[in-house]
Design a protein around this motif. Structure first.
Motif, PDB file in Angstrom:
ATOM      1  N   TYR A  73       0.848  -1.192   0.000  1.00 26.22           N
ATOM      2  CA  TYR A  73       0.000   0.000   0.000  1.00 26.22           C
ATOM      3  C   TYR A  73       0.880   1.238   0.000  1.00 26.22           C
ATOM      4  CZ  TYR A  73      -3.247   3.606   1.557  1.00 26.22           C
ATOM      5  OH  TYR A  73      -3.981   4.767   1.647  1.00 26.22           O
ATOM      6  N   ASN A  74       0.586   2.153  -0.899  1.00 20.28           N
ATOM      7  CA  ASN A  74       1.303   3.419  -0.984  1.00 20.28           C
ATOM      8  C   ASN A  74       0.383   4.506  -0.430  1.00 20.28           C
ATOM      9  OD1 ASN A  74       2.371   5.915  -1.840  1.00 20.28           O
ATOM     10  ND2 ASN A  74       3.439   4.928  -3.528  1.00 20.28           N
ATOM     11  N   PRO A  75       0.586   4.925   0.839  1.00 22.45           N
ATOM     12  CA  PRO A  75      -0.304   5.926   1.441  1.00 22.45           C
ATOM     13  C   PRO A  75      -0.190   7.309   0.811  1.00 22.45           C
ATOM     14  CG  PRO A  75       1.508   5.411   2.936  1.00 22.45           C
ATOM     15  CD  PRO A  75       1.620   4.475   1.765  1.00 22.45           C
ATOM     16  N   ILE A  76       0.935   7.612   0.191  1.00 27.99           N
ATOM     17  CA  ILE A  76       1.095   8.916  -0.460  1.00 27.99           C
ATOM     18  C   ILE A  76       0.182   9.011  -1.672  1.00 27.99           C
ATOM     19  CG2 ILE A  76       2.737  10.383  -1.719  1.00 27.99           C
ATOM     20  CD1 ILE A  76       4.923   9.111   0.124  1.00 27.99           C
ATOM     21  N   LYS A  77       0.134   7.948  -2.463  1.00 22.95           N
ATOM     22  CA  LYS A  77      -0.691   7.928  -3.670  1.00 22.95           C
ATOM     23  C   LYS A  77      -2.080   7.341  -3.429  1.00 22.95           C
ATOM     24  CE  LYS A  77       3.137   7.719  -6.973  1.00 22.95           C
ATOM     25  NZ  LYS A  77       4.162   8.216  -6.101  1.00 22.95           N
ATOM     26  N   LYS A  78      -2.290   6.787  -2.216  1.00 22.58           N
ATOM     27  CA  LYS A  78      -3.551   6.117  -1.882  1.00 22.58           C
ATOM     28  C   LYS A  78      -3.871   5.013  -2.894  1.00 22.58           C
ATOM     29  CE  LYS A  78      -5.755   9.873   0.695  1.00 22.58           C
ATOM     30  NZ  LYS A  78      -4.727  10.520   1.276  1.00 22.58           N
ATOM     31  N   GLU A  79      -2.836   4.209  -3.213  1.00 21.50           N
ATOM     32  CA  GLU A  79      -2.951   3.103  -4.160  1.00 21.50           C
ATOM     33  C   GLU A  79      -2.367   1.844  -3.533  1.00 21.50           C
ATOM     34  OE1 GLU A  79      -2.160   5.732  -8.215  1.00 21.50           O
ATOM     35  OE2 GLU A  79      -0.675   4.281  -7.553  1.00 21.50           O
ATOM     36  N   SER A  80      -2.770   0.709  -4.060  1.00 23.14           N
ATOM     37  CA  SER A  80      -2.185  -0.550  -3.603  1.00 23.14           C
ATOM     38  C   SER A  80      -2.081  -1.528  -4.766  1.00 23.14           C
ATOM     39  CB  SER A  80      -3.028  -1.169  -2.482  1.00 23.14           C
ATOM     40  OG  SER A  80      -4.306  -1.510  -2.961  1.00 23.14           O
ATOM     41  N   THR A  81      -1.223  -2.509  -4.570  1.00 23.01           N
ATOM     42  CA  THR A  81      -1.115  -3.621  -5.499  1.00 23.01           C
ATOM     43  C   THR A  81      -0.995  -4.884  -4.649  1.00 23.01           C
ATOM     44  OG1 THR A  81       0.074  -4.515  -7.404  1.00 23.01           O
ATOM     45  CG2 THR A  81       1.398  -3.397  -5.747  1.00 23.01           C
ATOM     46  N   TYR A  82      -1.550  -5.990  -5.138  1.00 22.45           N
ATOM     47  CA  TYR A  82      -1.599  -7.184  -4.294  1.00 22.45           C
ATOM     48  C   TYR A  82      -1.674  -8.461  -5.103  1.00 22.45           C
ATOM     49  CZ  TYR A  82      -6.533  -6.693  -5.384  1.00 22.45           C
ATOM     50  OH  TYR A  82      -7.734  -6.552  -6.060  1.00 22.45           O
ATOM     51  N   ILE A  83      -1.400  -9.563  -4.415  1.00 25.45           N
ATOM     52  CA  ILE A  83      -1.581 -10.921  -4.932  1.00 25.45           C
ATOM     53  C   ILE A  83      -2.458 -11.641  -3.913  1.00 25.45           C
ATOM     54  CG2 ILE A  83      -0.479 -13.113  -5.446  1.00 25.45           C
ATOM     55  CD1 ILE A  83       2.074 -11.608  -6.075  1.00 25.45           C
ATOM     56  N   LEU A  84      -3.581 -12.191  -4.336  1.00 28.32           N
ATOM     57  CA  LEU A  84      -4.450 -12.921  -3.415  1.00 28.32           C
ATOM     58  C   LEU A  84      -3.990 -14.360  -3.216  1.00 28.32           C
ATOM     59  CD1 LEU A  84      -7.999 -11.636  -4.406  1.00 28.32           C
ATOM     60  CD2 LEU A  84      -6.586 -10.961  -2.461  1.00 28.32           C
ATOM     61  N   ASP A  85      -3.605 -15.023  -4.292  1.00 27.69           N
ATOM     62  CA  ASP A  85      -3.166 -16.421  -4.222  1.00 27.69           C
ATOM     63  C   ASP A  85      -1.663 -16.473  -4.398  1.00 27.69           C
ATOM     64  OD1 ASP A  85      -5.771 -17.395  -3.946  1.00 27.69           O
ATOM     65  OD2 ASP A  85      -6.078 -17.345  -6.105  1.00 27.69           O
ATOM     66  N   GLY A  86      -0.949 -16.511  -3.289  1.00 25.78           N
ATOM     67  CA  GLY A  86       0.507 -16.506  -3.347  1.00 25.78           C
ATOM     68  C   GLY A  86       1.082 -17.899  -3.507  1.00 25.78           C
ATOM     69  N   ALA A  87       2.393 -17.935  -3.441  1.00 27.07           N
ATOM     70  CA  ALA A  87       3.127 -19.193  -3.577  1.00 27.07           C
ATOM     71  C   ALA A  87       2.937 -20.057  -2.336  1.00 27.07           C
ATOM     72  CB  ALA A  87       4.611 -18.897  -3.780  1.00 27.07           C
ATOM     73  N   GLU A  88       3.178 -21.345  -2.493  1.00 24.62           N
ATOM     74  CA  GLU A  88       3.186 -22.254  -1.350  1.00 24.62           C
ATOM     75  C   GLU A  88       4.344 -21.886  -0.435  1.00 24.62           C
ATOM     76  OE1 GLU A  88       1.078 -24.853  -0.639  1.00 24.62           O
ATOM     77  OE2 GLU A  88      -0.160 -24.241  -2.334  1.00 24.62           O
ATOM     78  N   ARG A  89       4.189 -22.081   0.854  1.00 24.82           N
ATOM     79  CA  ARG A  89       5.245 -21.747   1.809  1.00 24.82           C
ATOM     80  C   ARG A  89       6.540 -22.495   1.484  1.00 24.82           C
ATOM     81  NH1 ARG A  89       4.144 -21.605   8.075  1.00 24.82           N
ATOM     82  NH2 ARG A  89       3.102 -19.740   7.374  1.00 24.82           N
ATOM     83  N   SER A  90       6.424 -23.736   1.023  1.00 21.72           N
ATOM     84  CA  SER A  90       7.614 -24.538   0.719  1.00 21.72           C
ATOM     85  C   SER A  90       8.443 -23.921  -0.415  1.00 21.72           C
ATOM     86  CB  SER A  90       7.210 -25.964   0.355  1.00 21.72           C
ATOM     87  OG  SER A  90       6.363 -25.963  -0.788  1.00 21.72           O
TER      88      SER A  90
END
Length: 58
Positions: A5-22
């Motif tokens: 999250y970039n609070p200066i720009k009030k924008e975010s980028t994300y991944i919902l389904d990430g890699a396996e922990r292994s």
């Protein structure tokens, strides 16, 4: 989930389904326009133990 999250720009980028922990690593590409800005990073882990699930927010 991995979220930047970039609070200066009030924008975010994300991944919902990430890699396996292994796998041991996750890569999230963030916009070049975030360069020099202070960002906040959030991760959420889903732990599976037998059939019981637990959500952990760090």
């Amino acid at each position: 989930m991995l979220l930047v999250y970039n609070p200066i720009k009030k924008e975010s980028t994300y991944i919902l389904d990430g890699a396996e922990r292994s796998t041991g690593v996750e890569i999230l590409n963030i916009p070049a326009s975030y360069s020099g800005d202070t960002v906040e990073i959030y991760i959420c882990l889903l732990l599976q133990q037998m059939v019981k699930y637990q959500i952990v927010v760090i």
